[in-house]
Design a protein around this motif. Sequence first.
Motif, PDB file in Angstrom:
ATOM      1  N   ARG A 151      57.532  48.090  -3.763  1.00 59.29           N
ATOM      2  CA  ARG A 151      58.725  47.323  -3.378  1.00 59.29           C
ATOM      3  C   ARG A 151      59.993  48.171  -3.496  1.00 59.29           C
ATOM      4  N   TYR A 152      60.038  49.042  -4.508  1.00 61.65           N
ATOM      5  CA  TYR A 152      61.237  49.855  -4.739  1.00 61.65           C
ATOM      6  C   TYR A 152      60.866  51.333  -4.786  1.00 61.65           C
ATOM      7  N   PRO A 153      60.468  51.912  -3.667  1.00 60.93           N
ATOM      8  CA  PRO A 153      60.044  53.312  -3.667  1.00 60.93           C
ATOM      9  C   PRO A 153      61.182  54.287  -3.978  1.00 60.93           C
ATOM     10  N   ASP A 154      62.407  53.833  -3.844  1.00 59.02           N
ATOM     11  CA  ASP A 154      63.566  54.689  -4.113  1.00 59.02           C
ATOM     12  C   ASP A 154      64.182  54.416  -5.483  1.00 59.02           C
ATOM     13  N   ALA A 155      63.474  53.710  -6.352  1.00 66.30           N
ATOM     14  CA  ALA A 155      64.034  53.376  -7.672  1.00 66.30           C
ATOM     15  C   ALA A 155      64.383  54.645  -8.439  1.00 66.30           C
ATOM     16  N   HIS A 156      65.545  54.616  -9.068  1.00 67.10           N
ATOM     17  CA  HIS A 156      66.035  55.790  -9.786  1.00 67.10           C
ATOM     18  C   HIS A 156      67.134  55.359 -10.747  1.00 67.10           C
ATOM     19  N   CYS A 157      67.566  56.277 -11.591  1.00 69.43           N
ATOM     20  CA  CYS A 157      68.697  56.012 -12.458  1.00 69.43           C
ATOM     21  C   CYS A 157      69.940  55.882 -11.584  1.00 69.43           C
ATOM     22  N   GLU A 158      70.677  54.792 -11.725  1.00 70.54           N
ATOM     23  CA  GLU A 158      71.821  54.548 -10.851  1.00 70.54           C
ATOM     24  C   GLU A 158      73.140  55.061 -11.429  1.00 70.54           C
ATOM     25  N   LEU A 159      73.066  55.765 -12.539  1.00 70.12           N
ATOM     26  CA  LEU A 159      74.228  56.474 -13.053  1.00 70.12           C
ATOM     27  C   LEU A 159      74.287  57.849 -12.401  1.00 70.12           C
ATOM     28  N   ASN A 160      75.451  58.256 -11.939  1.00 69.90           N
ATOM     29  CA  ASN A 160      75.600  59.565 -11.313  1.00 69.90           C
ATOM     30  C   ASN A 160      75.816  60.636 -12.377  1.00 69.90           C
ATOM     31  N   PHE A 161      75.068  61.726 -12.263  1.00 69.45           N
ATOM     32  CA  PHE A 161      75.188  62.810 -13.241  1.00 69.45           C
ATOM     33  C   PHE A 161      74.618  64.091 -12.658  1.00 69.45           C
ATOM     34  N   THR A 162      75.043  65.223 -13.222  1.00 71.59           N
ATOM     35  CA  THR A 162      74.507  66.519 -12.797  1.00 71.59           C
ATOM     36  C   THR A 162      73.986  67.327 -13.978  1.00 71.59           C
ATOM     37  N   SER A 163      74.101  66.788 -15.185  1.00 70.75           N
ATOM     38  CA  SER A 163      73.625  67.493 -16.370  1.00 70.75           C
ATOM     39  C   SER A 163      73.239  66.485 -17.437  1.00 70.75           C
ATOM     40  N   ALA A 164      72.526  66.961 -18.453  1.00 69.73           N
ATOM     41  CA  ALA A 164      72.133  66.084 -19.553  1.00 69.73           C
ATOM     42  C   ALA A 164      73.355  65.528 -20.276  1.00 69.73           C
ATOM     43  N   LEU A 165      74.388  66.349 -20.444  1.00 73.37           N
ATOM     44  CA  LEU A 165      75.599  65.877 -21.117  1.00 73.37           C
ATOM     45  C   LEU A 165      76.265  64.775 -20.315  1.00 73.37           C
ATOM     46  N   LEU A 217      74.257  61.621 -20.715  1.00 72.42           N
ATOM     47  CA  LEU A 217      74.441  61.067 -22.049  1.00 72.42           C
ATOM     48  C   LEU A 217      75.763  60.321 -22.141  1.00 72.42           C
ATOM     49  N   VAL A 218      76.827  60.937 -21.660  1.00 69.22           N
ATOM     50  CA  VAL A 218      78.147  60.303 -21.695  1.00 69.22           C
ATOM     51  C   VAL A 218      78.167  59.046 -20.831  1.00 69.22           C
ATOM     52  N   ALA A 219      77.620  59.136 -19.631  1.00 71.80           N
ATOM     53  CA  ALA A 219      77.616  57.981 -18.731  1.00 71.80           C
ATOM     54  C   ALA A 219      76.839  56.819 -19.325  1.00 71.80           C
ATOM     55  N   THR A 220      75.729  57.099 -19.998  1.00 73.60           N
ATOM     56  CA  THR A 220      74.928  56.036 -20.590  1.00 73.60           C
ATOM     57  C   THR A 220      75.661  55.382 -21.752  1.00 73.60           C
ATOM     58  N   VAL A 221      76.375  56.162 -22.545  1.00 72.86           N
ATOM     59  CA  VAL A 221      77.197  55.589 -23.612  1.00 72.86           C
ATOM     60  C   VAL A 221      78.253  54.652 -23.015  1.00 72.86           C
ATOM     61  N   LEU A 222      78.847  55.064 -21.911  1.00 77.02           N
ATOM     62  CA  LEU A 222      79.885  54.247 -21.264  1.00 77.02           C
ATOM     63  C   LEU A 222      79.315  52.988 -20.610  1.00 77.02           C
ATOM     64  N   SER A 223      78.023  52.993 -20.298  1.00 78.82           N
ATOM     65  CA  SER A 223      77.434  51.878 -19.545  1.00 78.82           C
ATOM     66  C   SER A 223      77.217  50.627 -20.382  1.00 78.82           C
ATOM     67  N   ALA A 224      77.403  50.726 -21.689  1.00 72.76           N
ATOM     68  CA  ALA A 224      77.229  49.542 -22.544  1.00 72.76           C
ATOM     69  C   ALA A 224      78.214  48.452 -22.147  1.00 72.76           C
ATOM     70  N   GLN A 225      77.702  47.253 -21.945  1.00 69.16           N
ATOM     71  CA  GLN A 225      78.522  46.079 -21.635  1.00 69.16           C
ATOM     72  C   GLN A 225      79.290  46.206 -20.327  1.00 69.16           C
ATOM     73  N   VAL A 256      66.850  57.038 -21.756  1.00 70.63           N
ATOM     74  CA  VAL A 256      67.443  57.362 -20.457  1.00 70.63           C
ATOM     75  C   VAL A 256      67.589  58.871 -20.318  1.00 70.63           C
ATOM     76  N   VAL A 257      68.155  59.499 -21.333  1.00 74.70           N
ATOM     77  CA  VAL A 257      68.395  60.944 -21.287  1.00 74.70           C
ATOM     78  C   VAL A 257      67.088  61.713 -21.263  1.00 74.70           C
ATOM     79  N   LEU A 258      66.148  61.329 -22.103  1.00 77.51           N
ATOM     80  CA  LEU A 258      64.862  62.019 -22.139  1.00 77.51           C
ATOM     81  C   LEU A 258      64.145  61.921 -20.798  1.00 77.51           C
ATOM     82  N   GLY A 259      64.113  60.723 -20.239  1.00 75.27           N
ATOM     83  CA  GLY A 259      63.367  60.512 -19.008  1.00 75.27           C
ATOM     84  C   GLY A 259      64.008  61.134 -17.790  1.00 75.27           C
ATOM     85  N   ASP A 260      65.329  60.986 -17.652  1.00 73.60           N
ATOM     86  CA  ASP A 260      65.983  61.386 -16.411  1.00 73.60           C
ATOM     87  C   ASP A 260      66.625  62.761 -16.459  1.00 73.60           C
ATOM     88  N   ALA A 261      66.915  63.272 -17.633  1.00 76.79           N
ATOM     89  CA  ALA A 261      67.475  64.617 -17.735  1.00 76.79           C
ATOM     90  C   ALA A 261      66.430  65.657 -18.092  1.00 76.79           C
TER      91      ALA A 261
END
Length: 253
Positions: free
Chosen positions: A40-54, A57-65, A148-153
Amino acid sequence: MSQASGVAPRSGAARAAAGEETPLARTRRARRMYRVLCQRYPDAHCELNFTSALELLVATVLSAQTTDARVNLVTPVLFQRYRTAADYAAADRAELETIIASTGFYRAKADSLLKLGAALVERHDGQVPQRMQDLVALPGVGRKTANVVLGDAFGVPGITVDTHVGRLARRFGWTQESDPVRVEYAVAELIPKREWTMLSHVVIFHGRRTCHARRPACGACWVARWCPSYGEGETDPSAARKLVKGPIPVEQP
């Protein structure tokens, strides 16, 4: 005919709803649901934009709430201004708070980013660690962020239990646990480890697009026939399709 056409749940889902499902049957049902969600979702991916592990990490911290979309509006400016862990450690608090203000709880998040940058510099030479135990020891980082960081970075399998994964794991009858860590462990028993990161993506996609918190689109759900919670939402196919966010594939299993 499928449940999307109004047919009652099949026996496996019925047994799950009645609490009569064996562990083996639950595992088989969960894996079948996962395979169909991948279709159903062949394009599923992390929807936070990033180019590095850092950056992730920062984007995921900001994504709370807040939403990933909101974070993605903020991070282009943030990432250009702060490129290294040392930059965050030395950031001017007022400037940092101004940049991230629209993500909500910006004072607490700014505090986390300042401390996070300092901890990375002091403990890891400014690099994002690749082990769970090191990540969760960082300021503002819990298991959800670490996975999130372990899996996607770093490509290390992990199950990210956000609000969507927790809600759907319970609706699917995969677990009755409410604690995120216990949900993570319970779901990990059902799905092969190599699939954990993608599992998180497809379940999050499904939660955001179809299986909504208040009014799930049961009549347009590809995994409805295996779901013990079928009927909690809109079951009429036409009405349900209107609740789905994003495009709906023409064919379904």
